[in-house]
Design an enzyme around this catalytic site. Structure first.
Site, PDB file in Angstrom:
ATOM      1  N   ASP A  65       0.826  -1.148   0.018  1.00 33.79           N
ATOM      2  CA  ASP A  65      -0.135   0.024   0.014  1.00 33.79           C
ATOM      3  C   ASP A  65       0.876   1.333   0.103  1.00 33.79           C
ATOM      4  OD1 ASP A  65      -1.364   2.157   1.047  1.00 33.79           O
ATOM      5  OD2 ASP A  65      -2.719   1.026   2.290  1.00 33.79           O
ATOM      6  N   ASP A  87     -11.150   4.408   0.587  1.00 33.00           N
ATOM      7  CA  ASP A  87     -10.654   4.186   2.103  1.00 33.00           C
ATOM      8  C   ASP A  87     -11.397   4.952   2.851  1.00 33.00           C
ATOM      9  OD1 ASP A  87      -8.845   3.895   3.955  1.00 33.00           O
ATOM     10  OD2 ASP A  87      -7.355   5.155   3.034  1.00 33.00           O
ATOM     11  N   GLU A 138     -11.407   6.251   6.785  1.00 33.05           N
ATOM     12  CA  GLU A 138     -10.494   6.251   8.027  1.00 33.05           C
ATOM     13  C   GLU A 138     -11.030   7.515   8.622  1.00 33.05           C
ATOM     14  OE1 GLU A 138      -6.296   5.940   7.396  1.00 33.05           O
ATOM     15  OE2 GLU A 138      -6.542   5.081   5.492  1.00 33.05           O
TER      16      GLU A 138
END
Length: 172
Positions: free
Chosen positions: A22, A113, A115
């Protein structure tokens, strides 16, 4: 008998697993020789940050994508770190910007993503989940193959008790 089957299943899984990395925008860009080093050490999958929350497009996604492919990395995907309280983070802006950055014929995934971060999210957990669903729908309508990834802790901090295993996002 069960332990033997479990061990054999694990061995088959590990033998067929694809190792990957990543790469966020602060880590690159990598040179072709650095990508070749990763490839030579068993890396066959890379997921490279393409969207930086409130910072918009990651400046070297295209460079790292091209270099990873030139080094022989088989699977190269993009991920977009998104949140609804960042400047410019409308579904249309995110999805159009990403789509216009992907190379012609791109077949990888675009991962959304999720978060938690201080000040990145506004609204109730259900409003946040609706926003993410809208981003996914707009990106999919633009022809992207999507996935959503998040850790259990981050998911619950952003979306509360909303299950990631039900609703409109389960297909991602």
């Amino acid at each position: 008998m069960f332990k033997t089957l479990l061990v054999l299943s694990l061995a088959v899984f590990l033998a067929s697993a694809t190792r990957g990395v990543d790469i966020d925008t602060d880590m690159g860009p990598y040179s072709v020789s650095q990508w070749q080093c990763l490839k030579n050490n068993g890396i066959d999958f890379a997921i490279i940050q393409i969207w930086r929350g409130g910072h918009q497009l990651a400046s070297h996604w295209t460079t790292d994508y091209n270099r990873a492919k030139a080094a022989g990395i088989k699977y190269v995907d993009a991920y977009a770190y998104i949140a609804n309280n960042c400047r410019g983070n409308t579904a249309e802006n995110i999805c159009s910007s990403i789509k216009n950055t992907l190379p012609s014929g791109y077949t990888g995934m675009v991962w959304l993503d999720v978060e938690d971060c201080t000040g990145c999210w506004t609204g109730t957990p259900s409003e946040r989940l609706q926003w993410l669903t809208n981003v996914a729908n707009v990106c999919e309508a633009k022809g992207m193959t999507l996935g959503v990834y998040s850790g259990n802790g981050s998911w619950s901090q952003v979306f509360g008790s909303a299950s990631f295993g039900s609703g409109a996002l389960t297909k991602y």
